[in-house]
Motif scaffolding. Structure first.
Motif, short mmCIF file in Angstrom:
data_model
loop_
_atom_site.label_atom_id
_atom_site.label_comp_id
_atom_site.label_asym_id
_atom_site.label_seq_id
_atom_site.Cartn_x
_atom_site.Cartn_y
_atom_site.Cartn_z
N GLY A 139 0.82 -1.21 0.00
CA GLY A 139 0.00 0.00 0.00
C GLY A 139 0.85 1.25 0.00
N LYS A 140 0.19 2.39 0.07
CA LYS A 140 0.88 3.67 0.06
C LYS A 140 1.76 3.87 1.30
N SER A 141 1.40 3.18 2.38
CA SER A 141 2.14 3.36 3.62
C SER A 141 3.48 2.60 3.63
N ALA A 142 3.75 1.81 2.58
CA ALA A 142 4.98 1.02 2.54
C ALA A 142 6.21 1.89 2.69
N ARG A 143 6.17 3.08 2.07
CA ARG A 143 7.35 3.95 2.13
C ARG A 143 7.60 4.49 3.54
N ASP A 144 6.62 4.37 4.43
CA ASP A 144 6.77 4.86 5.80
C ASP A 144 7.34 3.81 6.74
N ILE A 145 7.52 2.59 6.26
CA ILE A 145 8.10 1.54 7.10
C ILE A 145 9.61 1.76 7.18
N ILE A 146 10.11 2.00 8.40
CA ILE A 146 11.55 2.23 8.54
C ILE A 146 12.26 1.08 9.25
N GLY A 147 11.48 0.09 9.72
CA GLY A 147 12.10 -1.03 10.40
C GLY A 147 11.26 -2.28 10.35
N TYR A 148 11.92 -3.42 10.24
CA TYR A 148 11.25 -4.72 10.31
C TYR A 148 11.98 -5.56 11.34
N ILE A 149 11.24 -5.95 12.38
CA ILE A 149 11.81 -6.75 13.46
C ILE A 149 11.14 -8.12 13.44
N THR A 150 11.95 -9.15 13.39
CA THR A 150 11.42 -10.50 13.42
C THR A 150 12.04 -11.27 14.58
N ALA A 151 11.28 -12.16 15.16
CA ALA A 151 11.78 -12.92 16.29
C ALA A 151 12.98 -13.77 15.89
N SER A 152 13.95 -13.85 16.78
CA SER A 152 15.16 -14.63 16.49
C SER A 152 14.85 -16.12 16.33
N ASP A 153 13.73 -16.56 16.91
CA ASP A 153 13.34 -17.96 16.79
C ASP A 153 12.20 -18.16 15.79
N SER A 154 12.09 -17.25 14.82
CA SER A 154 11.09 -17.41 13.76
C SER A 154 11.66 -18.30 12.65
N MET A 166 10.23 -5.63 2.18
CA MET A 166 10.46 -4.37 2.88
C MET A 166 11.16 -3.34 1.99
N PRO A 167 10.92 -2.04 2.26
CA PRO A 167 11.67 -1.01 1.55
C PRO A 167 13.17 -1.19 1.77
N ALA A 168 13.96 -0.82 0.77
CA ALA A 168 15.40 -1.06 0.84
C ALA A 168 16.05 -0.35 2.03
N GLU A 169 15.50 0.79 2.43
CA GLU A 169 16.12 1.57 3.51
C GLU A 169 15.69 1.12 4.90
N ALA A 170 14.76 0.18 5.01
CA ALA A 170 14.28 -0.27 6.32
C ALA A 170 15.36 -1.08 7.03
N ILE A 171 15.55 -0.82 8.31
CA ILE A 171 16.51 -1.58 9.10
C ILE A 171 15.89 -2.94 9.43
N MET A 172 16.68 -4.00 9.34
CA MET A 172 16.22 -5.35 9.64
C MET A 172 16.84 -5.79 10.97
N SER A 173 16.05 -6.42 11.80
CA SER A 173 16.55 -6.82 13.11
C SER A 173 15.92 -8.14 13.54
N SER A 174 16.75 -9.01 14.09
CA SER A 174 16.24 -10.24 14.72
C SER A 174 16.97 -10.44 16.04
N LEU A 175 16.98 -9.38 16.84
CA LEU A 175 17.74 -9.37 18.09
C LEU A 175 16.99 -9.98 19.26
N PHE A 176 15.67 -10.17 19.12
CA PHE A 176 14.86 -10.56 20.26
C PHE A 176 14.05 -11.82 19.95
N LEU A 204 14.21 4.49 18.33
CA LEU A 204 14.28 3.03 18.37
C LEU A 204 15.34 2.52 17.42
N ARG A 205 15.38 3.09 16.23
CA ARG A 205 16.37 2.65 15.25
C ARG A 205 17.79 2.87 15.75
#
Length: 219
Positions: A139-154, A166-176, A204-205
């Motif tokens: 959707g139009k809101s995709a450009r507003d996503i600045i981070g994607y966090i996924t569980a480390s045990d996913s 995810m948008p190319a500029e979004a930070i990716m994290s699986s720290l938790f 947060l970022r």
């Protein structure tokens, strides 16, 4: 960060306490590396003569700055170099056992990230769940996503599919773990989290970046 070359121990101490109001840079008392207050970790000597991590940079007293890298801190504590660096910086003998300090810093860094995640949830800047996030990415809101966090045990499959959307500029994290994410957000079985742009999300970022550096995870 840039390394400070050809400096003796006295120079490192002086640099570590130089408060140049025109600059946000501080100097690590161990290596002489410089960085902003947001990327280094401040320690303050407490009333009981133990070093207290001041991750918000707000505690009173003369602060000591160290690089956000647990492996380096562990090595320097084990070798005794950390104790010597602290003593030089304080201009007094420091003899406290700092063996638990690296673990304490990591717990506090993790808690700051999870607390901030909870604040962003209450502010309406978080979407959870694979299907809901997937819908947001087209959707139009995709450009507003600045981070994607996924569980480390996913699962790798779900993580890879979502990361690709995810948008190319979004930070990716699986720290938790999913348990940590679920507790932070007050929901059951949280695996996928999308963070939308806001002032708080930028904080947060920065916190996620610092925790990644501390754990030695490549940018």
């Amino acid at each position: 960060m840039s390394e400070t070359n050809n400096k003796n121990e006295t120079d490192l101490v002086n640099d570590a306490f130089k408060d140049d109001k025109r600059s946000n840079d501080r100097t690590c008392i161990i290596s002489g590396a410089t960085g902003s207050k947001e990327t280094l970790i401040r320690l303050v000597l407490g009333p009981d003569e133990t070093l207290v991590p001041d991750l918000a940079n707000k505690l009173p007293g003369r602060g000591l700055w160290i690089s956000a890298n647990r492996a380096i801190l562990d090595d320097n504590i084990a070798s005794g170099k950390f104790t010597k660096a602290v003593s030089r910086s304080l201009k007094a003998s420091y003899k406290q056992d700092a063996g638990d300090l690296p673990s304490l810093i990591e717990r506090l860094l993790t808690r700051r990230c999870l607390d901030r995640l909870g604040l962003e949830q209450r502010a309406g800047n978080i979407v959870t769940g694979f299907d809901k996030i997937k819908a947001e990415t087209v959707g139009k809101s995709a450009r507003d996503i600045i981070g994607y966090i996924t569980a480390s045990d996913s699962s790798d499959d779900g993580r890879n599919k979502m990361s690709a959307a995810m948008p190319a500029e979004a930070i990716m994290s699986s720290l938790f773990s999913r348990e940590q994410l679920s507790q932070a957000l007050g929901k059951d079985n949280v695996v996928h989290v999308a963070v939308f742009n806001s002032g708080g999300a930028k904080i947060l970022r920065a916190e996620l970046d610092r925790l990644k550096r501390y754990r030695g995870i490549p940018e």
